[in-house]
Write an enzyme that holds these catalytic residues in place. Sequence first.
Site, PDB file in Angstrom:
ATOM      1  N   SER A 134     -10.530   3.018  13.603  1.00  0.00           N
ATOM      2  CA  SER A 134     -10.185   2.415  12.312  1.00  0.00           C
ATOM      3  C   SER A 134     -11.459   2.156  11.518  1.00  0.00           C
ATOM      4  O   SER A 134     -12.356   1.454  11.995  1.00  0.00           O
ATOM      5  CB  SER A 134      -9.448   1.090  12.548  1.00  0.00           C
ATOM      6  OG  SER A 134      -9.403   0.334  11.363  1.00  0.00           O
ATOM      7  N   VAL A 135     -11.529   2.718  10.325  1.00  0.00           N
ATOM      8  CA  VAL A 135     -12.706   2.513   9.471  1.00  0.00           C
ATOM      9  C   VAL A 135     -12.834   1.039   9.096  1.00  0.00           C
ATOM     10  O   VAL A 135     -13.888   0.424   9.271  1.00  0.00           O
ATOM     11  CB  VAL A 135     -12.641   3.393   8.200  1.00  0.00           C
ATOM     12  CG1 VAL A 135     -13.769   3.051   7.233  1.00  0.00           C
ATOM     13  CG2 VAL A 135     -12.710   4.861   8.570  1.00  0.00           C
ATOM     14  N   CYS A 160       0.838  -1.194   0.000  1.00  0.00           N
ATOM     15  CA  CYS A 160       0.000   0.000   0.000  1.00  0.00           C
ATOM     16  C   CYS A 160       0.874   1.247   0.000  1.00  0.00           C
ATOM     17  O   CYS A 160       1.781   1.380   0.826  1.00  0.00           O
ATOM     18  CB  CYS A 160      -0.911  -0.014   1.227  1.00  0.00           C
ATOM     19  SG  CYS A 160      -2.001   1.410   1.308  1.00  0.00           S
ATOM     20  N   LYS A 200      -7.764   2.277  18.914  1.00  0.00           N
ATOM     21  CA  LYS A 200      -7.610   3.362  17.943  1.00  0.00           C
ATOM     22  C   LYS A 200      -8.826   3.310  17.025  1.00  0.00           C
ATOM     23  O   LYS A 200      -9.427   2.263  16.835  1.00  0.00           O
ATOM     24  CB  LYS A 200      -6.354   3.168  17.087  1.00  0.00           C
ATOM     25  CG  LYS A 200      -5.059   3.301  17.829  1.00  0.00           C
ATOM     26  CD  LYS A 200      -3.865   3.254  16.897  1.00  0.00           C
ATOM     27  CE  LYS A 200      -3.797   1.957  16.152  1.00  0.00           C
ATOM     28  NZ  LYS A 200      -2.556   1.693  15.455  1.00  0.00           N
TER      29      LYS A 200
END
Length: 173
Positions: free
Chosen positions: A53-54, A6, A51
């Site tokens: 996170s989508v 990525c 945290k």
Amino acid sequence: SLPGGCAIGSRPVDLHLMALKKLGAKIKIKNGYIYAKSDDGLKGAKINFTKISVGATENAILAAFGAKGKTVLSNCAVEPEIKDLIRYLNKIGGKITTKNRKIFIDGVKKVKNISYKIMQDRIELGTYVVAASLIGKKILFRNVDPNLIKTELTVLRKMGVKIKVTNKKILIF
């Protein structure tokens, strides 16, 4: 397989795996692949994300949707894509509610067949609007939700871009 390659950078899956484990999945990672199973099916649980996170929120919603019992997700992502996923799941028979950064999910056994139009990709829309602003010609975007990129449109206007927004349309001059 594990994520990789990525351009954004590292894409950890720790939150995804933590949520699945809390729901009862047994996880193994071997040779770059994640193996998950649950002999008796997933079961509702309380899951607190360390945290926001989508992707992990979406995966936990989907897993909890098919799990037995109730699940409470805390410290969740609340992006428009999350809201659209919840809208869809509720239309097919889900029982999902939200409050602040918490999502309450009752597992569902049966779903309905429906037709559903997912929202457009707001990042792509914003990218195309910025690109259109650089071209110097009049460009019209149809069948879009300008509210999804309200901040971006405000910034572009401050930069001197002439923009006309109407219901489901953005016109760049």
